[in-house]
Motif scaffolding. Sequence first.
Motif, PDB file in Angstrom:
ATOM      1  N   TYR A 158       0.839  -1.207   0.000  1.00 21.22           N
ATOM      2  CA  TYR A 158       0.000   0.000   0.000  1.00 21.22           C
ATOM      3  C   TYR A 158       0.875   1.259   0.000  1.00 21.22           C
ATOM      4  O   TYR A 158       0.686   2.168  -0.817  1.00 21.22           O
ATOM      5  N   ASN A 159       1.849   1.284   0.916  1.00 19.36           N
ATOM      6  CA  ASN A 159       2.678   2.488   1.049  1.00 19.36           C
ATOM      7  C   ASN A 159       3.517   2.758  -0.199  1.00 19.36           C
ATOM      8  O   ASN A 159       3.736   3.912  -0.568  1.00 19.36           O
ATOM      9  N   THR A 160       3.988   1.674  -0.852  1.00 15.61           N
ATOM     10  CA  THR A 160       4.778   1.850  -2.072  1.00 15.61           C
ATOM     11  C   THR A 160       3.924   2.538  -3.138  1.00 15.61           C
ATOM     12  O   THR A 160       4.368   3.502  -3.782  1.00 15.61           O
ATOM     13  N   CYS A 161       2.681   2.068  -3.313  1.00 20.32           N
ATOM     14  CA  CYS A 161       1.765   2.702  -4.279  1.00 20.32           C
ATOM     15  C   CYS A 161       1.458   4.139  -3.863  1.00 20.32           C
ATOM     16  O   CYS A 161       1.540   5.066  -4.683  1.00 20.32           O
ATOM     17  N   PHE A 162       1.090   4.289  -2.604  1.00 23.05           N
ATOM     18  CA  PHE A 162       0.681   5.604  -2.102  1.00 23.05           C
ATOM     19  C   PHE A 162       1.761   6.660  -2.358  1.00 23.05           C
ATOM     20  O   PHE A 162       1.493   7.722  -2.919  1.00 23.05           O
ATOM     21  N   VAL A 166       1.911  10.002  -4.766  1.00 21.42           N
ATOM     22  CA  VAL A 166       2.166  11.340  -4.205  1.00 21.42           C
ATOM     23  C   VAL A 166       3.389  11.977  -4.880  1.00 21.42           C
ATOM     24  O   VAL A 166       3.366  13.149  -5.254  1.00 21.42           O
ATOM     25  N   LYS A 167       4.447  11.173  -5.066  1.00 21.19           N
ATOM     26  CA  LYS A 167       5.661  11.715  -5.688  1.00 21.19           C
ATOM     27  C   LYS A 167       5.424  12.081  -7.153  1.00 21.19           C
ATOM     28  O   LYS A 167       6.156  12.896  -7.725  1.00 21.19           O
ATOM     29  N   GLU A 172      -2.194  13.751  -1.138  1.00 21.67           N
ATOM     30  CA  GLU A 172      -2.313  12.546  -0.313  1.00 21.67           C
ATOM     31  C   GLU A 172      -3.748  12.029  -0.350  1.00 21.67           C
ATOM     32  O   GLU A 172      -3.984  10.821  -0.374  1.00 21.67           O
ATOM     33  N   GLN A 173      -4.707  12.974  -0.392  1.00 21.80           N
ATOM     34  CA  GLN A 173      -6.126  12.582  -0.437  1.00 21.80           C
ATOM     35  C   GLN A 173      -6.457  11.874  -1.760  1.00 21.80           C
ATOM     36  O   GLN A 173      -7.144  10.849  -1.769  1.00 21.80           O
ATOM     37  N   GLU A 174      -5.939  12.411  -2.869  1.00 26.62           N
ATOM     38  CA  GLU A 174      -6.182  11.793  -4.178  1.00 26.62           C
ATOM     39  C   GLU A 174      -5.574  10.391  -4.227  1.00 26.62           C
ATOM     40  O   GLU A 174      -6.203   9.453  -4.726  1.00 26.62           O
ATOM     41  N   VAL A 178      -7.476   6.789  -5.016  1.00 26.06           N
ATOM     42  CA  VAL A 178      -7.085   5.860  -6.079  1.00 26.06           C
ATOM     43  C   VAL A 178      -6.970   4.443  -5.526  1.00 26.06           C
ATOM     44  O   VAL A 178      -7.362   3.466  -6.170  1.00 26.06           O
ATOM     45  N   LEU A 179      -6.441   4.318  -4.301  1.00 20.30           N
ATOM     46  CA  LEU A 179      -6.134   2.991  -3.743  1.00 20.30           C
ATOM     47  C   LEU A 179      -7.306   2.362  -2.995  1.00 20.30           C
ATOM     48  O   LEU A 179      -7.282   1.170  -2.683  1.00 20.30           O
TER      49      LEU A 179
END
Length: 259
Positions: A158-162, A166-167, A172-174, A178-179
């Motif tokens: 999850y964090n890798t995608c998130f 963001v990068k 962060e909300q978008e 998406v996820l």
Amino acid sequence: MANSAYEYVKSEFEFDRRLPPSNWIVVRIDGCHFHRFSKSHAFEKPNDKNALRLMNACATAMLEKFPDIVFAYGVSDEYSFVFREETEFYHRRESKILSLCVSYFTSVYVMKWKNFFPNKELKEPPYFDARAVCYPNLKTIRDYLAWRQVDCHINNQYNTCFWMLVKSGKSEQEAQLVLKGTFAKDKNELLAQQFQINYDDEPAMFRKGSSVYREKVLLQVMVDDDGNPIKRPRLKVIEAHVDIIGPEFWENHQHILRE
Ligand code: ATP
Ligand code: ATP
Ligand code: MG
Ligand code: MG
Ligand code: MG
Ligand code: MG
């Protein structure tokens, strides 16, 4: 020591909880407010390698200090320490075990900080909470460790995608939107298609977490009369980033969780 009139404050008011015998004892520590701590120390997102290596160095120091810890597993700001089933460490007194573990880990974290972050000042005192849980047999202790590694996998994917989203410019909300509701397969596809990342190629330390345990290695103990090295098997604390859910690791390391 002579009993004083005040001695009753100990004998009548102090109670020791002793953890039940014939159970593996797990002490799990977790960084307090590390969301903030990781921000204020500008940890790389989602995984700061040096911060993880510092946690691993603390875990190694724990196994070197406390021989009754047979295995440790860490991810993010947490570490689990497994004490051998028949340990008599502090007569299995819970408050002693917890306080010694968490204070020693924290002290080492502070002492070793500069080795891993030579150019970053420690801005606030890191602190950790701790709990102890007992597992009565090999199945439950194995399942406990599997539970932590599954958690590592789910969170890291999850964090890798998130953070890739963001990068790449999303808020962060978008990124969260998406996820929302996606499955593991969807996340792998998103990484492959949008970012040309094969999740399986991410560093094993991020995907598998860190396991710390003792392994027999041949160490040079002295030299013989002709100057040839003499080697003997010795137990050394090592780190690995491997699967601990399936049977293979445990079949190859039967000395760790011996009943
Ligand atoms: P609590 O005090 O309830 O534990 P917390 O803020 O520590 O709150 P956790 O659920 O423990 O929350 O999550 C740990 C946080 O620390 C996460 O936000 C994670 O991103 C961050 N963190 C920990 N280690 C690292 C690391 N090596 N690299 C980047 N971020 C990290
Ligand atoms: P344990 O691990 O069982 O607590 P200990 O060595 O810490 O063992 P304590 O009964 O806690 O034993 O005694 C603390 C020891 O530390 C004493 O020997 C005391 O002389 C020493 N000590 C603690 N603080 C000071 C101080 N400020 N100045 C000099 N000596 C100190
Ligand atoms: Mg935390
Ligand atoms: Mg945590
Ligand atoms: Mg003392
Ligand atoms: Mg048992």
